[in-house]
Design an enzyme around this catalytic site. Structure first.
Site, PDB file in Angstrom:
ATOM      1  N   TYR A  49       0.621  -1.205  -0.074  1.00 37.41           N
ATOM      2  CA  TYR A  49       0.044  -0.061  -0.036  1.00 37.41           C
ATOM      3  C   TYR A  49       0.831   1.164  -0.041  1.00 37.41           C
ATOM      4  O   TYR A  49       1.653   1.545   0.768  1.00 37.41           O
ATOM      5  CB  TYR A  49      -0.987   0.227   1.303  1.00 37.41           C
ATOM      6  CG  TYR A  49      -2.061  -1.121   1.143  1.00 37.41           C
ATOM      7  CD1 TYR A  49      -2.028  -1.836   0.018  1.00 37.41           C
ATOM      8  CD2 TYR A  49      -2.656  -1.241   2.317  1.00 37.41           C
ATOM      9  CE1 TYR A  49      -3.291  -2.683   0.095  1.00 37.41           C
ATOM     10  CE2 TYR A  49      -3.730  -2.266   2.500  1.00 37.41           C
ATOM     11  CZ  TYR A  49      -3.937  -3.102   1.271  1.00 37.41           C
ATOM     12  OH  TYR A  49      -5.010  -4.001   1.480  1.00 37.41           O
TER      13      TYR A  49
ATOM     14  N   GLN B  31      -8.447 -13.407   3.792  1.00 39.30           N
ATOM     15  CA  GLN B  31      -8.795 -12.036   3.503  1.00 39.30           C
ATOM     16  C   GLN B  31      -9.499 -11.982   1.979  1.00 39.30           C
ATOM     17  O   GLN B  31      -8.721 -11.652   1.141  1.00 39.30           O
ATOM     18  CB  GLN B  31      -7.888 -11.002   3.763  1.00 39.30           C
ATOM     19  CG  GLN B  31      -8.440  -9.561   3.695  1.00 39.30           C
ATOM     20  CD  GLN B  31      -7.268  -8.278   4.106  1.00 39.30           C
ATOM     21  OE1 GLN B  31      -7.393  -7.636   3.524  1.00 39.30           O
ATOM     22  NE2 GLN B  31      -6.886  -8.536   5.193  1.00 39.30           N
TER      23      GLN B  31
END
Ligand code: NAP
Length: 323
Positions: free
Chosen positions: A54, A180
């Site tokens: 990220y 996830q």
């Protein structure tokens, strides 16, 4: 806030959590991230999701500064990171879950986060070029060394998750505890069908992502791309086609009447719908400003009012418009 067990593990995570994809380092600096994390914390959030990739490490740096700054007890905060894409360009630095990359990557993340350990660590995608056994041993060693507490996967197939679990079982290694996956009203099949046997068989927990389909489910894209939204970001132009999809935006229009009857916003309705799935351990929310966090956190109250009749109305509106 309610707290749920992360699958069969003993770890309690807030049923709504807060993540940093797209926002930290792109739309938000440290001050803005602090405001959003504080709003989430005030609502009872204990889990903050992150990943090495990220903003190419900047998201972890920002979260590290905020965590230091706010001074919340480490024993109360659950922090994650994820590995796969890597930050370097060398042959063992990207697109891999090999042992060399994983055991170096964790040190980089801990340094950027200014933490001694992360609570959750995810293999961010499957790696067809590394034997699952090698990855399982590396994740076990990461946990055994104290640098992470629980490990899991993100967007792995059910068969790969089961294979990893069975390797760990056979060798008495730390097992994958959670997955996830993306989960929202327009993206359901993997969570509801493909993974279905894994909840009881393996005790798999889920930390689900993009509950608002990047903002589509808030209704903000019904008349085009609004200023200041994720849909305007050049780096994320690949999201635009889905955000402006006319069929899905019509469905969102129909959902507005259900939200109206419940006295809530579309965002709250979409988040509450995710919360109704008992196999979901935590719904990872995202926000570009604190007002969104405050609005979204109230989905916990809406979930309590979302009964079978309303869920049927939602399902009828969505029809077959989901993956
Ligand atoms: N494992 C993976 O592969 C993976 C992939 C993606 C995400 N994730 C995790 O999941 C987290 C959540 O994903 P996401 O950010 O895509 O979630 P999302 O809930 O689908 O989208 C969040 C975005 O929607 C907009 N929004 C949120 N609440 C709103 C509201 N009340 N009103 C209007 N707009 C609102 C904001 O964007 P704007 O204001 O900019 O429009 C916000 O950044 C990520 O931060 C990350 O931690 C994991």
């Amino acid at each position: 806030m309610n707290y749920r067990r992360l699958g069969r593990s003993g770890l309690l995570v807030s049923e709504l959590s807060f993540g940093s994809w797209v926002t930290y380092g792109n739309q938000m600096d440290t001050r803005a991230a602090r405001e959003c994390m504080a709003a989430a914390w005030d609502a009872g959030v204990n889990f903050f999701d992150n990943a090495e990739i990220y903003a190419r490490g900047e998201s972890e740096r920002i979260m590290g500064v905020v965590l230091k700054d706010v001074g919340w007890p480490r024993s109360r905060v659950v922090v994650s990171t994820k590995f796969y894409w890597g930050l370097g360009d060398g042959p063992n630095e990207k697109n891999t879950l090999n042992r060399k990359y994983l055991l170096q990557a964790i040190d980089g993340s801990l340094s950027r986060l200014s933490l001694d350990y992360v609570d959750l660590v995810f293999c961010h995608r499957p790696d067809p070029n590394t034997p699952i056994e090698e990855t399982v041993w590396a994740m076990h060693d990461m946990i055994a060394s104290g640098r992470a507490l629980y490990w899991g996967t993100s967007e792995w197939s059910a068969s790969d998750i089961r294979a990893a679990w069975e390797i760990a079982e056979r060798h008495h290694l730390h097992k994958p505890v959670m997955e996830q996956p993306q989960y929202n009203l327009f993206h359901r099949k993997r969570v509801e069908r493909e993974y279905a046997p894994l909840y009881a068989d393996l005790g798999l927990g889920l930390t689900t992502w993009s509950p608002l389909a990047s903002g589509l489910l808030t209704g903000k894209y019904r008349n085009g791309i609004p200023a200041g939204s994720r849909g305007t970001l050049e780096n994320y132009a690949f999201l635009r086609e889905r955000l402006t999809d006319p069929t899905r935006n019509n469905v969102v229009g129909e959902l507005a009447s259900v939200a109206g009857d419940l006295g809530c916003t579309l965002a709250q309705l979409a988040l509450a719908w995710c919360l109704k799935n008992p196999n979901v351990s935590t719904v990872i929310t995202g926000a570009s400003r604190p007002q969104q966090v405050q609005e979204n956190m109230r989905a916990v109250e809406i979930a309590a009012k979302l009964d079978a009749t309303l869920i049927q109305r939602i399902d009828a509106s969505v029809g077959s418009s989901y993956d």
